[in-house]
Design an enzyme around this catalytic site. Sequence first.
Site, PDB file in Angstrom:
ATOM      1  N   ASP A 271      -1.647  -0.553   6.359  1.00 57.46           N
ATOM      2  CA  ASP A 271      -1.703   0.237   7.567  1.00 57.46           C
ATOM      3  C   ASP A 271      -3.341   0.393   7.826  1.00 57.46           C
ATOM      4  O   ASP A 271      -3.387   0.609   9.180  1.00 57.46           O
ATOM      5  CB  ASP A 271      -1.014   1.362   7.572  1.00 57.46           C
ATOM      6  CG  ASP A 271      -1.815   2.423   6.619  1.00 57.46           C
ATOM      7  OD1 ASP A 271      -2.171   2.033   5.377  1.00 57.46           O
ATOM      8  OD2 ASP A 271      -2.053   3.596   6.861  1.00 57.46           O
TER       9      ASP A 271
ATOM     10  N   GLY B 278      -7.393   4.268   3.593  1.00 57.99           N
ATOM     11  CA  GLY B 278      -7.616   3.030   2.510  1.00 57.99           C
ATOM     12  C   GLY B 278      -8.893   3.308   1.732  1.00 57.99           C
ATOM     13  O   GLY B 278      -8.977   2.611   0.483  1.00 57.99           O
TER      14      GLY B 278
ATOM     15  N   ASP C 175      -0.208   5.049   1.034  1.00 55.49           N
ATOM     16  CA  ASP C 175      -0.365   5.861   2.028  1.00 55.49           C
ATOM     17  C   ASP C 175      -0.498   5.171   3.271  1.00 55.49           C
ATOM     18  O   ASP C 175      -1.118   4.533   3.673  1.00 55.49           O
ATOM     19  CB  ASP C 175      -1.823   6.844   1.834  1.00 55.49           C
ATOM     20  CG  ASP C 175      -1.940   7.384   0.569  1.00 55.49           C
ATOM     21  OD1 ASP C 175      -1.024   8.286   0.360  1.00 55.49           O
ATOM     22  OD2 ASP C 175      -2.797   7.498  -0.069  1.00 55.49           O
TER      23      ASP C 175
ATOM     24  N   SER D 244      -5.229   5.351  -4.030  1.00 58.90           N
ATOM     25  CA  SER D 244      -5.163   6.829  -4.331  1.00 58.90           C
ATOM     26  C   SER D 244      -4.670   7.022  -5.709  1.00 58.90           C
ATOM     27  O   SER D 244      -4.059   6.209  -6.496  1.00 58.90           O
ATOM     28  CB  SER D 244      -3.746   7.430  -3.513  1.00 58.90           C
ATOM     29  OG  SER D 244      -3.634   8.555  -4.079  1.00 58.90           O
ATOM     30  N   ARG D 245      -5.697   8.132  -6.269  1.00 62.43           N
ATOM     31  CA  ARG D 245      -5.262   8.354  -7.561  1.00 62.43           C
ATOM     32  C   ARG D 245      -4.061   9.394  -7.943  1.00 62.43           C
ATOM     33  O   ARG D 245      -3.832   9.771  -8.886  1.00 62.43           O
ATOM     34  CB  ARG D 245      -6.655   9.148  -8.256  1.00 62.43           C
ATOM     35  CG  ARG D 245      -7.955   8.430  -8.134  1.00 62.43           C
ATOM     36  CD  ARG D 245      -8.993   8.903  -8.359  1.00 62.43           C
ATOM     37  NE  ARG D 245      -9.161   9.648  -9.740  1.00 62.43           N
ATOM     38  CZ  ARG D 245     -10.311  10.507  -9.878  1.00 62.43           C
ATOM     39  NH1 ARG D 245     -11.077  10.588  -9.160  1.00 62.43           N
ATOM     40  NH2 ARG D 245     -10.386  11.233 -11.117  1.00 62.43           N
ATOM     41  N   ASN D 246      -3.646   9.915  -6.889  1.00 62.75           N
ATOM     42  CA  ASN D 246      -2.231  10.622  -6.721  1.00 62.75           C
ATOM     43  C   ASN D 246      -1.038   9.726  -6.691  1.00 62.75           C
ATOM     44  O   ASN D 246       0.118  10.309  -6.571  1.00 62.75           O
ATOM     45  CB  ASN D 246      -2.394  11.845  -5.543  1.00 62.75           C
ATOM     46  CG  ASN D 246      -3.462  12.583  -5.758  1.00 62.75           C
ATOM     47  OD1 ASN D 246      -3.450  13.422  -6.761  1.00 62.75           O
ATOM     48  ND2 ASN D 246      -4.290  12.654  -4.695  1.00 62.75           N
TER      49      ASN D 246
ATOM     50  N   ASP E 210       0.764  -1.122   0.008  1.00 57.47           N
ATOM     51  CA  ASP E 210       0.004  -0.025   0.030  1.00 57.47           C
ATOM     52  C   ASP E 210       0.779   1.233   0.175  1.00 57.47           C
ATOM     53  O   ASP E 210       2.070   1.145   0.470  1.00 57.47           O
ATOM     54  CB  ASP E 210      -0.775  -0.230   1.254  1.00 57.47           C
ATOM     55  CG  ASP E 210      -1.780   1.186   1.404  1.00 57.47           C
ATOM     56  OD1 ASP E 210      -2.486   1.617   0.540  1.00 57.47           O
ATOM     57  OD2 ASP E 210      -1.497   1.747   2.507  1.00 57.47           O
TER      58      ASP E 210
ATOM     59  N   ARG F  40     -11.709   8.523  -2.480  1.00 59.59           N
ATOM     60  CA  ARG F  40     -11.918   9.759  -2.143  1.00 59.59           C
ATOM     61  C   ARG F  40     -13.386   9.936  -2.035  1.00 59.59           C
ATOM     62  O   ARG F  40     -13.681  10.606  -1.021  1.00 59.59           O
ATOM     63  CB  ARG F  40     -11.363  10.673  -3.428  1.00 59.59           C
ATOM     64  CG  ARG F  40     -11.281  12.209  -2.977  1.00 59.59           C
ATOM     65  CD  ARG F  40     -10.593  12.926  -4.202  1.00 59.59           C
ATOM     66  NE  ARG F  40      -9.388  12.338  -4.604  1.00 59.59           N
ATOM     67  CZ  ARG F  40      -8.696  12.822  -5.916  1.00 59.59           C
ATOM     68  NH1 ARG F  40      -9.305  13.475  -6.661  1.00 59.59           N
ATOM     69  NH2 ARG F  40      -7.488  12.287  -6.189  1.00 59.59           N
TER      70      ARG F  40
HETATM   71  C1  BG6 Z   1      -5.781   5.922   0.152  1.00 53.31           C
HETATM   72  C2  BG6 Z   1      -5.729   6.698   1.399  1.00 53.31           C
HETATM   73  O1  BG6 Z   1      -4.335   5.383   0.061  1.00 53.31           O
HETATM   74  O2  BG6 Z   1      -6.284   6.763  -1.033  1.00 53.31           O
HETATM   75  C3  BG6 Z   1      -7.009   7.444   1.836  1.00 53.31           C
HETATM   76  O3  BG6 Z   1      -5.494   5.962   2.558  1.00 53.31           O
HETATM   77  C4  BG6 Z   1      -7.485   8.049   0.690  1.00 53.31           C
HETATM   78  O4  BG6 Z   1      -6.924   8.335   2.993  1.00 53.31           O
HETATM   79  C5  BG6 Z   1      -7.306   7.236  -0.617  1.00 53.31           C
HETATM   80  O5  BG6 Z   1      -8.787   8.927   0.709  1.00 53.31           O
HETATM   81  C6  BG6 Z   1      -7.766   8.124  -2.226  1.00 53.31           C
HETATM   82  O6  BG6 Z   1      -6.633   9.031  -2.211  1.00 53.31           O
HETATM   83  P1  BG6 Z   1      -6.439  10.270  -3.295  1.00 53.31           P
HETATM   84  O7  BG6 Z   1      -5.283  10.570  -3.243  1.00 53.31           O
HETATM   85  O8  BG6 Z   1      -7.051   9.362  -4.733  1.00 53.31           O
HETATM   86  O9  BG6 Z   1      -7.645  11.050  -2.936  1.00 53.31           O
HETATM   87 MG    MG Z   2      -2.707   3.115   3.522  1.00 56.02          MG
END
Ligand code: BG6
Ligand code: MG
Length: 219
Positions: free
Chosen positions: A172, A48, A13, A118-120, A11, A51
């Site tokens: 996590d 996890g 984040d 996460s998309r980031n 994972d 968004r």
């Molecule tokens: C997960 C995080 O990895 O990604 C979450 O633990 C988050 O808190 C999710 O909301 C989506 O992330 P992002 O960067 O696409 O907004």
């Molecule tokens: Mg995580």
Amino acid sequence: MNEKLQACLFDLDGVIVDTAKYHFKAWSRLSEELVIPFDAADNERLKGRSRVDSLEYILRKGSLVLDNDTKVKLMDRKNEWYLDQVKQMTPSELAPGVVELMDELRAAGVKVGLGSSSRNAPLILDLCGISNRFDVVVDGNSITLSKPDPEVFLKGAETLGVPPSRTVVFEDAVSGVEAAINGGFQVVGVGSSDSLSQADFVIADFEGFSMAELLSRLS
Ligand code: BG6
Ligand code: MG
């Protein structure tokens, strides 16, 4: 090649980098504007989750019903605030020991992948200088179902050509540990053993954690 360990999915984040604090700041700011209380326990529950699931949780908490366009605008604003912080990230924010473990695994022929909601994720990997250290990256841009659904990890394992039973997930978040279990993976919790007790075993962090220890603690 080791029979019981052929791949590891990490994972992002909270495992590779500690971005939960940035998510917390951005969701807190949005919640404040919406006059909905949001605290550290709420942030913990959102780990996890995608968004959109996170926004829906906050809106439910405030009994606020909004149309789709407004929700998209709110998520975009939250993400802008999140990115303002993320853009400053450097490799110094990598969890101590995690890159060493990934390198050790790959040198031993174990495939290494990313399984993040996460998309980031691509941007963060890039800023931290580790984009080229993965055999596969599955992130929020390529999945339709959020953890605790196992889609993100199943896609990773499938792309690597390794069965879930021979793949270890590092997570996590409670939702992430559940996703791994739902997909038939072995799972190492990263963080507190109180909240991650469903994992096969839990490590506090990656400092000094080696492939030898991983193998010795796998069932
Ligand atoms: C997960 C995080 O990895 O990604 C979450 O633990 C988050 O808190 C999710 O909301 C989506 O992330 P992002 O960067 O696409 O907004
Ligand atoms: Mg995580």
